[in-house]
Motif scaffolding. Structure first.
Motif, short mmCIF file in Angstrom:
data_model
loop_
_atom_site.label_atom_id
_atom_site.label_comp_id
_atom_site.label_asym_id
_atom_site.label_seq_id
_atom_site.Cartn_x
_atom_site.Cartn_y
_atom_site.Cartn_z
N ARG A 191 47.49 59.26 77.98
CA ARG A 191 46.53 58.29 78.52
C ARG A 191 45.90 57.49 77.38
O ARG A 191 45.62 56.30 77.53
N MET A 192 45.69 58.16 76.25
CA MET A 192 45.09 57.49 75.10
C MET A 192 46.06 56.52 74.44
O MET A 192 45.65 55.57 73.78
N THR A 193 47.36 56.74 74.61
CA THR A 193 48.36 55.93 73.90
C THR A 193 49.09 54.98 74.85
O THR A 193 48.79 53.79 74.88
N SER A 194 50.01 55.51 75.63
CA SER A 194 50.85 54.63 76.45
C SER A 194 50.06 53.93 77.56
O SER A 194 50.31 52.77 77.87
N ASP A 195 49.09 54.63 78.16
CA ASP A 195 48.32 54.00 79.24
C ASP A 195 47.45 52.86 78.71
O ASP A 195 47.33 51.81 79.35
N THR A 196 46.81 53.07 77.56
CA THR A 196 46.01 51.98 76.99
C THR A 196 46.90 50.83 76.54
O THR A 196 46.49 49.66 76.60
N TYR A 197 48.13 51.14 76.12
CA TYR A 197 49.07 50.07 75.74
C TYR A 197 49.42 49.22 76.96
O TYR A 197 49.51 47.98 76.86
N ASN A 198 49.63 49.86 78.10
CA ASN A 198 49.94 49.11 79.32
C ASN A 198 48.79 48.17 79.71
O ASN A 198 49.01 47.05 80.17
N ILE A 199 47.56 48.64 79.51
CA ILE A 199 46.41 47.78 79.79
C ILE A 199 46.37 46.62 78.80
O ILE A 199 46.06 45.48 79.17
N HIS A 200 46.68 46.91 77.54
CA HIS A 200 46.73 45.85 76.52
C HIS A 200 47.73 44.77 76.92
O HIS A 200 47.45 43.56 76.82
N GLN A 201 48.89 45.19 77.39
CA GLN A 201 49.92 44.24 77.82
C GLN A 201 49.44 43.38 78.96
O GLN A 201 49.66 42.16 78.99
N MET A 202 48.76 43.99 79.92
CA MET A 202 48.32 43.23 81.08
C MET A 202 47.23 42.23 80.73
O MET A 202 47.27 41.07 81.15
N VAL A 203 46.22 42.68 79.96
CA VAL A 203 45.12 41.78 79.60
C VAL A 203 45.64 40.57 78.83
O VAL A 203 45.24 39.44 79.07
N GLY A 204 46.58 40.82 77.91
CA GLY A 204 47.15 39.71 77.16
C GLY A 204 47.96 38.77 78.03
O GLY A 204 47.83 37.54 77.95
#
Length: 585
Positions: free
Chosen positions: A115-128
């Motif tokens: 959750r700390m790694t891949s899940d936050t990365y997915n959120i990063h992708q979406m926000v960008g």
């Protein structure tokens, strides 16, 4: 999705600024085909070069403006995405640190890592992506349709008929994708767990020649994750070919109908060329929207998993003053000193509710220690020794009973206030990849004299000074460059350095020889006489000089007293002592 919106709010002005720049760039893109149509249909027939050059320069200006506005807006989007993700990751880390032991057990550490790694990365992708394409794609879609309606209403009808079909397709597939991506993340949790187990136990695996077995175990988990990922990818990828097919059919119809209208004199070539450009732009916009929904599906699943952690209730709550009266009133006479630490009929089960006694792993444990006294806890593996320390430090709350410090229920103390009183060495404690000095200080503002003194009392000073850089020697990850005994002495030094009120040592001498163990205990008795000490040990020799000794068996107290008293009254303790110290008749 609410989580993402909540974390984007502090950056609303920066996002708005980026959106405005993106809007300008998109308008410039939308204007290019219209200017081209105007040049072909209105300017070229004039037969003059100057108007063509002027309008051509205007097209060049629009192209440059579109390019640089989009580049600038994309940089802003990347900056905001990084800041949002950093905030989410920070709050997730802080919340993880505040989870109780039972909550951590329920969520599982590998899952928290993913959750700390891949899940936050997915959120990063979406926000960008939402900032880069979330404005541009709808604007091109809507703006393109509006412009084409003014230019060629008949041809636009072909496009308008296709759009509802494409919209429904994107919505339906995206709705199916969210639970599929959640299953992918769950599979990743399992894979991370196996990776952590193998990395942590690599020496054992190699020593037992089990690399092939572990490789096969990881292969199966990796295969399961791949299967889930492929399934989710196939479902989400269905939209691409179907969209392409429908849009290409529409493009073919536009070309055919457009050629017919030009031949019939109902339209002009420039408008058909511009319409084809707009049709291509609208096609790309639909593809962008499809990508947005794919990324949003992943991010939504990830945001739900992160929200599960962030919204976890605080289950180690402070009890009010009136909830502590039981402990305070039970000792009405103040002729006896108030114990420093007191357990009163404490029972506990890791997954038990009050009254489910069959699930308790600790039952009716009671004892009290005055300031400066010591307690040795001994018993078979799984008897509940470490659990008592976990309850005392309030990693878990007792199921029944009370634990008091200086007459106050520990549930009435803040976790910071409570835990600041302890110096602790756990069974599987950690040496960090930092200097030996920082491993002892551990972020506390300690004087050099405190650090060196603690190292001397823990018998760690000699091996530290033997290092080339002494206290500035940087330890390897998990102290891999230190022996087991050196690690344990370093950890004892860490516990002693802050001169704690209460010293908790959980099997902290398992890698030490008897002489070193005895000398460290002697130093603790002499140098930290005012410190209340609780020692969990497997050796009777480690606890025999303690003020009190607690003997546990299957979570129950079967003996409590001094070494001499237990040798006469507790058969289990007497047997342990005789077997370990060779005093067999």
């Amino acid at each position: 999705m609410k989580l993402i919106v909540r974390y984007c709010k502090p950056y609303a002005l920066r996002m708005l600024y980026g959106f405005l720049i993106k809007i300008v760039g998109t308008f410039a893109d939308l204007g290019l085909p219209w200017v081209l149509s105007f040049i072909l249909d209105e300017v070229v027939p004039l037969g003059e070069i100057r108007p063509v050059l002027c309008w051509g320069a205007f097209m060049l200006f629009l192209a440059v403006a579109a390019r640089y506005c989009n580049i600038f807006a994309n940089r802003k989007a990347a900056s905001v995405a990084q800041d949002v993700t950093r905030s989410v990751r920070h709050d997730l880390f802080v919340k993880t640190m505040r989870l109780s032991g039972s909550q951590t057990d329920a969520l599982h550490i590998p899952s928290l890592v993913s959750r700390m790694t891949s899940d936050t990365y997915n959120i990063h992708q979406m926000v960008g992506m939402m900032q880069r394409l979330g404005v541009r794609a709808p604007m091109i879609l809507v703006g393109g349709i509006i412009i084409t309606l003014t230019m060629e209403p008949v041809l636009t009808l072909v496009l308008v008929i296709l759009l509802p079909i494409l919209g429904f397709l994107i919505f339906y597939i995206s709705k199916k994708g969210i639970p599929l991506y959640k299953r992918v993340q769950t599979a990743m949790d399992s894979m991370v767990r196996i990776m952590r187990e193998n990395i942590s136990g690599i020496r054992v695996i190699k020593a037992l020649s089990k690399t092939g077995y572990e490789k096969e175990r990881f292969r199966e988990e990796n295969k399961e994750m791949l299967a889930r990922e492929l399934h989710a990818g196939r479902v989400m990828a269905l939209s691409g070919p179907i969209m392409g097919l429908l849009l290409n059919i529409g493009l073919t119809l536009v070309v055919v109908v457009g050629a017919y209208r030009v031949n019939a004199g109902a339209s002009e070539p420039g408008k058909i060329v511009a319409f084809l450009s707009y049709f291509t732009m609208i096609l790309n916009a639909m593809i962008m929207i499809n990508r947005i929904f794919m990324v949003a599906s992943k991010a939504t699943a990830s945001a739900n998993r992160i929200e599960e952690v962030l919204s976890a209730p605080e289950d180690l709550l402070l009890i009010p003053e009136d909830g502590q009266t039981e402990g305070k009133q039970s000792r009405s006479e103040e002729t006896e000193p108030v114990p420093h630490i007191e357990f009163r009929n404490v029972s506990f089960g890791y997954h038990a509710a009050k009254g489910q006694t069959e699930k308790y792993c600790i039952r009716n444990i009671s004892f009290s220690l005055l300031h400066g006294e010591s307690l040795g806890i001994i018993g078979a593996t799984g008897s509940g020794k470490t659990t008592l320390l976990n309850l005392l430090m309030r990693f878990y709350d007792v199921t029944e009973g009370q634990i008091l410090i200086d007459g106050t229920d520990i549930r009435g103390l803040s976790l910071t206030e409570l835990r600041s009183r302890f110096g602790v060495v756990f069974q599987n404690d950690v040496v960090f990849a930092d200097t030996l000095r920082e491993n002892i200080a551990f972020g506390r503002t300690l004087e050099d004299a405190q650090i060196t003194g603690a190292a001397e009392h823990a018998l760690a000073a000699d091996f530290i000074h033997g290092k080339k850089d002494g206290f500035l020697h940087k330890a390897a990850i998990k102290g891999a460059d230190l022996s087991g005994g050196q690690r344990q002495r370093l950890l004892v030094a860490r516990a002693l350095a802050g001169a704690p009120e209460v010293l908790l040592l959980d099997d902290s001498s398992s890698a030490l020889d008897y002489r070193t163990d005895a000398e460290i205990r002697k130093n603790i008795r002499e140098q930290y006489a005012d410190t209340t000490t609780i020692l969990v040990a497997q050796r009777a020799s480690s606890v025999m000089q303690m003020t009190h000794i607690l003997v546990l068996e299957e979570g129950e107290c079967i003996g409590y007293g001094t070494h001499e008293e237990l040798m006469g009254e507790c058969g289990v303790y007497r047997e342990i002592a005789k077997l370990q110290m060779g005093d067999i008749e």
